[in-house]
Scaffold this motif. Structure first.
Motif, PDB file in Angstrom:
ATOM      1  N   PHE A  85       0.824  -1.198   0.000  1.00 35.37           N
ATOM      2  CA  PHE A  85       0.000   0.000   0.000  1.00 35.37           C
ATOM      3  C   PHE A  85       0.866   1.259   0.000  1.00 35.37           C
ATOM      4  O   PHE A  85       0.597   2.217  -0.735  1.00 35.37           O
ATOM      5  N   VAL A  86       1.917   1.272   0.809  1.00 37.62           N
ATOM      6  CA  VAL A  86       2.819   2.423   0.835  1.00 37.62           C
ATOM      7  C   VAL A  86       3.478   2.604  -0.534  1.00 37.62           C
ATOM      8  O   VAL A  86       3.596   3.733  -1.042  1.00 37.62           O
ATOM      9  N   ASP A  87       3.894   1.504  -1.156  1.00 41.93           N
ATOM     10  CA  ASP A  87       4.477   1.592  -2.501  1.00 41.93           C
ATOM     11  C   ASP A  87       3.514   2.294  -3.456  1.00 41.93           C
ATOM     12  O   ASP A  87       3.918   3.168  -4.235  1.00 41.93           O
ATOM     13  N   LEU A  88       2.243   1.916  -3.412  1.00 43.18           N
ATOM     14  CA  LEU A  88       1.265   2.468  -4.342  1.00 43.18           C
ATOM     15  C   LEU A  88       0.895   3.909  -3.991  1.00 43.18           C
ATOM     16  O   LEU A  88       0.632   4.721  -4.882  1.00 43.18           O
ATOM     17  N   LEU A  89       0.842   4.238  -2.703  1.00 48.45           N
ATOM     18  CA  LEU A  89       0.619   5.636  -2.333  1.00 48.45           C
ATOM     19  C   LEU A  89       1.713   6.526  -2.919  1.00 48.45           C
ATOM     20  O   LEU A  89       1.443   7.605  -3.459  1.00 48.45           O
ATOM     21  N   LEU A  90       2.952   6.073  -2.812  1.00 48.01           N
ATOM     22  CA  LEU A  90       4.057   6.855  -3.346  1.00 48.01           C
ATOM     23  C   LEU A  90       4.009   6.887  -4.873  1.00 48.01           C
ATOM     24  O   LEU A  90       4.380   7.895  -5.495  1.00 48.01           O
ATOM     25  N   ARG A  98       0.755  23.336   2.084  1.00 43.46           N
ATOM     26  CA  ARG A  98       1.172  23.914   3.367  1.00 43.46           C
ATOM     27  C   ARG A  98       0.621  23.127   4.550  1.00 43.46           C
ATOM     28  O   ARG A  98       1.035  23.354   5.690  1.00 43.46           O
ATOM     29  N   THR A  99      -0.337  22.254   4.282  1.00 41.09           N
ATOM     30  CA  THR A  99      -0.826  21.359   5.333  1.00 41.09           C
ATOM     31  C   THR A  99      -0.934  19.952   4.769  1.00 41.09           C
ATOM     32  O   THR A  99      -1.203  19.756   3.580  1.00 41.09           O
ATOM     33  N   VAL A 100      -0.707  18.976   5.643  1.00 38.60           N
ATOM     34  CA  VAL A 100      -0.850  17.556   5.296  1.00 38.60           C
ATOM     35  C   VAL A 100      -1.695  16.910   6.385  1.00 38.60           C
ATOM     36  O   VAL A 100      -1.535  17.230   7.576  1.00 38.60           O
ATOM     37  N   PHE A 101      -2.596  16.006   5.983  1.00 42.58           N
ATOM     38  CA  PHE A 101      -3.470  15.353   6.953  1.00 42.58           C
ATOM     39  C   PHE A 101      -3.576  13.877   6.576  1.00 42.58           C
ATOM     40  O   PHE A 101      -3.943  13.545   5.455  1.00 42.58           O
ATOM     41  N   PHE A 102      -3.245  12.994   7.524  1.00 44.57           N
ATOM     42  CA  PHE A 102      -3.420  11.550   7.343  1.00 44.57           C
ATOM     43  C   PHE A 102      -4.689  11.147   8.079  1.00 44.57           C
ATOM     44  O   PHE A 102      -4.766  11.248   9.320  1.00 44.57           O
ATOM     45  N   GLY A 103      -5.698  10.676   7.341  1.00 44.33           N
ATOM     46  CA  GLY A 103      -6.931  10.208   7.958  1.00 44.33           C
ATOM     47  C   GLY A 103      -7.202   8.764   7.577  1.00 44.33           C
ATOM     48  O   GLY A 103      -6.473   8.145   6.810  1.00 44.33           O
ATOM     49  N   GLY A 104      -8.293   8.237   8.098  1.00 43.59           N
ATOM     50  CA  GLY A 104      -8.592   6.835   7.809  1.00 43.59           C
ATOM     51  C   GLY A 104      -9.990   6.468   8.211  1.00 43.59           C
ATOM     52  O   GLY A 104     -10.868   7.329   8.262  1.00 43.59           O
ATOM     53  N   GLY A 105     -10.171   5.162   8.574  1.00 39.59           N
ATOM     54  CA  GLY A 105      -9.135   4.250   8.974  1.00 39.59           C
ATOM     55  C   GLY A 105      -8.385   4.678  10.214  1.00 39.59           C
ATOM     56  O   GLY A 105      -8.723   5.588  10.930  1.00 39.59           O
ATOM     57  N   THR A 106      -7.301   3.971  10.446  1.00 38.49           N
ATOM     58  CA  THR A 106      -6.410   4.254  11.564  1.00 38.49           C
ATOM     59  C   THR A 106      -5.002   4.384  11.011  1.00 38.49           C
ATOM     60  O   THR A 106      -4.287   3.382  10.875  1.00 38.49           O
ATOM     61  N   PRO A 107      -4.583   5.591  10.631  1.00 32.12           N
ATOM     62  CA  PRO A 107      -3.245   5.742  10.050  1.00 32.12           C
ATOM     63  C   PRO A 107      -2.138   5.138  10.905  1.00 32.12           C
ATOM     64  O   PRO A 107      -1.175   4.560  10.382  1.00 32.12           O
ATOM     65  N   SER A 108      -2.267   5.256  12.229  1.00 33.89           N
ATOM     66  CA  SER A 108      -1.209   4.762  13.107  1.00 33.89           C
ATOM     67  C   SER A 108      -1.146   3.238  13.153  1.00 33.89           C
ATOM     68  O   SER A 108      -0.279   2.676  13.831  1.00 33.89           O
ATOM     69  N   LEU A 109      -2.039   2.563  12.415  1.00 37.47           N
ATOM     70  CA  LEU A 109      -1.963   1.103  12.326  1.00 37.47           C
ATOM     71  C   LEU A 109      -0.895   0.662  11.333  1.00 37.47           C
ATOM     72  O   LEU A 109      -0.465  -0.493  11.351  1.00 37.47           O
ATOM     73  N   LEU A 110      -0.451   1.558  10.450  1.00 30.41           N
ATOM     74  CA  LEU A 110       0.673   1.221   9.579  1.00 30.41           C
ATOM     75  C   LEU A 110       1.879   0.858  10.438  1.00 30.41           C
ATOM     76  O   LEU A 110       2.193   1.564  11.397  1.00 30.41           O
ATOM     77  N   PRO A 111       2.596  -0.221  10.116  1.00 25.11           N
ATOM     78  CA  PRO A 111       3.806  -0.542  10.871  1.00 25.11           C
ATOM     79  C   PRO A 111       4.773   0.640  10.891  1.00 25.11           C
ATOM     80  O   PRO A 111       4.832   1.434   9.949  1.00 25.11           O
ATOM     81  N   LEU A 112       5.537   0.757  11.961  1.00 25.68           N
ATOM     82  CA  LEU A 112       6.379   1.931  12.178  1.00 25.68           C
ATOM     83  C   LEU A 112       7.292   2.204  10.985  1.00 25.68           C
ATOM     84  O   LEU A 112       7.370   3.339  10.492  1.00 25.68           O
ATOM     85  N   GLU A 113       8.000   1.192  10.484  1.00 28.23           N
ATOM     86  CA  GLU A 113       8.935   1.424   9.388  1.00 28.23           C
ATOM     87  C   GLU A 113       8.201   1.759   8.094  1.00 28.23           C
ATOM     88  O   GLU A 113       8.708   2.530   7.272  1.00 28.23           O
ATOM     89  N   SER A 114       7.005   1.212   7.896  1.00 25.05           N
ATOM     90  CA  SER A 114       6.222   1.557   6.713  1.00 25.05           C
ATOM     91  C   SER A 114       5.779   3.013   6.785  1.00 25.05           C
ATOM     92  O   SER A 114       5.825   3.741   5.783  1.00 25.05           O
ATOM     93  N   MET A 115       5.363   3.453   7.967  1.00 24.98           N
ATOM     94  CA  MET A 115       4.962   4.846   8.131  1.00 24.98           C
ATOM     95  C   MET A 115       6.160   5.776   7.932  1.00 24.98           C
ATOM     96  O   MET A 115       6.058   6.813   7.260  1.00 24.98           O
ATOM     97  N   ARG A 116       7.296   5.404   8.483  1.00 27.30           N
ATOM     98  CA  ARG A 116       8.489   6.235   8.313  1.00 27.30           C
ATOM     99  C   ARG A 116       8.836   6.366   6.820  1.00 27.30           C
ATOM    100  O   ARG A 116       9.151   7.456   6.335  1.00 27.30           O
ATOM    101  N   ARG A 117       8.746   5.257   6.090  1.00 24.87           N
ATOM    102  CA  ARG A 117       9.054   5.278   4.661  1.00 24.87           C
ATOM    103  C   ARG A 117       8.066   6.154   3.900  1.00 24.87           C
ATOM    104  O   ARG A 117       8.435   6.872   2.966  1.00 24.87           O
ATOM    105  N   LEU A 118       6.804   6.123   4.319  1.00 30.67           N
ATOM    106  CA  LEU A 118       5.792   6.956   3.676  1.00 30.67           C
ATOM    107  C   LEU A 118       6.074   8.438   3.932  1.00 30.67           C
ATOM    108  O   LEU A 118       6.003   9.266   3.014  1.00 30.67           O
ATOM    109  N   LEU A 119       6.400   8.790   5.159  1.00 31.85           N
ATOM    110  CA  LEU A 119       6.681  10.186   5.490  1.00 31.85           C
ATOM    111  C   LEU A 119       7.880  10.710   4.704  1.00 31.85           C
ATOM    112  O   LEU A 119       7.846  11.812   4.143  1.00 31.85           O
ATOM    113  N   VAL A 120       8.930   9.903   4.626  1.00 32.01           N
ATOM    114  CA  VAL A 120      10.119  10.309   3.868  1.00 32.01           C
ATOM    115  C   VAL A 120       9.778  10.416   2.380  1.00 32.01           C
ATOM    116  O   VAL A 120      10.171  11.375   1.702  1.00 32.01           O
TER     117      VAL A 120
END
Length: 397
Positions: free
Chosen positions: A56-61, A76-98
């Motif tokens: 999913f992160v691959d496809l979002l990018l 100028r603003t970014v918003f992650f909604g869902g769902g539960t965004p914080s359910l993404l595994p930590l390293e997957s979320m970090r990769r998405l943010l970067v």
């Protein structure tokens, strides 16, 4: 094997066909949940594997790349909604943010919000979010009453909210929001007051207070139809709305949008883009976008969205181009929700629309009824107009 839904044919749309514009906001929809709450009608799915989340992160990018290649934007603003965004595994979320930082110009961004479920908040995760540039967290508390949480099918308890807020502060977050719901079946004025008191005791500067709505086809709507419970009477719901407004005002937290309250300077900047008719781009399944009158929505199905993204077109299922009068009417209905109200000059500047002349009769009638207040620059809801805001907005459709 997933096939595209023939009842929702693809819309051929690419960023290159959208007018070059100042896109103020980026929304990212992350649909994963560990449990579907009974009142929620946002697109979400449960029981997903870490492998699918990584894909999913691959496809979002990849969807972000479509914009990066064709029409670079600098939100100028970014918003992650869902769902539960914080359910993404930590390293997957970090990769998405970067990855998003690499694809969008975020040099001028001033707010990055992520929704977090209090039941799943984790100290290491929150520290990673803050270190990665996230500036604001929104926690779905909904209630501080265990019985009410059970009615909503929320899988956390009030102590989780207090724990999560503490972890967020330890991680360095200063801008925090708590969501609350009122008019829950079985809820009383006293229990609603106690939830407000518990939220205020957390010392946060922003609260969102929503009246429970029974969206079609949600379990809550079905249970109500089957007579499992009775909806809160209108007068009780109205009383709860008044109580929130007055209690929060006493603590220096004023309403700035019908359902949102903040101390001065703590308003949600991302949502203000929506409420003022600004330009925003959404990525992820079911995410909506609006750019200079072009309004479009992504496929609200993970499998279909996964298949659509590699096509090279935006994974869109709906697209319409609003006329200037339609844009103006929509802007009026959105800005009417704001405490500042509707400004005539904005409608002329952005939409070339003379609302003062067009709505002259409607405005005069609503002023006479005491439902709106008018000045030389525009109009806003009066105190009694807040009680029937949706009906008033309908007058400008």
């Amino acid at each position: 094997m997933v096939t595209l839904n023939l009842h929702e044919p693809a819309v051929r749309l690419s960023p290159a066909t959208i007018p070059v514009a100042d896109v103020e906001a980026l929304y990212v929809h992350i649909p994963f949940c560990f449990h579907k709450c009974h009142y929620c009608d946002f697109y979400s799915i449960t029981r997903q594997t870490p492998e699918r989340m990584e894909k999913f992160v691959d496809l979002l990018l990849a969807e972000a790349d479509l914009w990066h290649r064709e029409t670079p934007i600098a939100p100028r603003t970014v918003f992650f909604g869902g769902g539960t965004p914080s359910l993404l595994p930590l390293e997957s979320m970090r990769r998405l943010l970067v990855g998003l930082r690499e694809r969008f110009d975020l040099e001028q961004f001033d707010e990055w919000t992520i929704e977090v479920n209090p039941a799943t908040a984790d100290a290491d995760y929150l520290r990673m979010l803050r270190a990665s540039g996230v500036t604001r967290l929104s926690f779905g508390a909904q209630s501080f009453d265990l019985a009410e949480l059970k009615t909503l099918e929320r899988h956390h308890d009030p102590a989780d909210v207090e724990r999560s807020i503490g972890l967020a502060r330890e991680a360095g977050f200063e801008r925090l929001n708590v969501d609350l719901i009122y008019a829950i079946p079985g809820q009383t004025i006293d229990s609603w007051r106690r939830s407000l008191e518990r939220a205020l005791a957390l010392g946060i500067d922003h609260l969102s207070c929503y009246g429970l709505t029974y969206e079609a086809n949600t379990p809550m709507a079905v249970r109500k139809r089957l007579g499992h419970f009775t909806a809160a009477p209108d007068e009780l719901e109205l009383g709860m709305s008044h109580l929130a407004r007055h209690m929060l005002r006493e603590h220096g937290i004023e309403w700035y949008e019908i359902s949102n309250y903040a101390r001065p300077g703590q308003e949600c900047r991302h949502n203000l883009v929506y409420w003022t008719g600004g330009n925003y781009v959404g990525i992820g399944p079911s995410a909506a976008s609006h750019v200079e009158g072009h309004r479009f929505k992504n496929r609200p199905h993970l499998g279909e969205w996964e298949l659509a993204v590699p096509s090279g077109d935006l994974p869109v299922v709906e697209h319409e181009l609003l006329t200037p009068p339609q844009r103006a009417a929509e802007r009026v209905m959105l800005e009417l929700r704001l405490r500042r109200g509707v400004r005539f000059a904005d409608l002329v500047r952005y939409d070339g629309f003379d609302a003062e002349a067009h709505y002259q009769d409607v405005l005069s009638r609503l002023v006479d009824l005491g439902l709106i207040e008018r000045d030389s620059g525009g109009f806003r809801l009066a105190e009694r107009g807040l009680n029937v805001a949706d009906a008033i907005a309908g007058e400008f459709a």
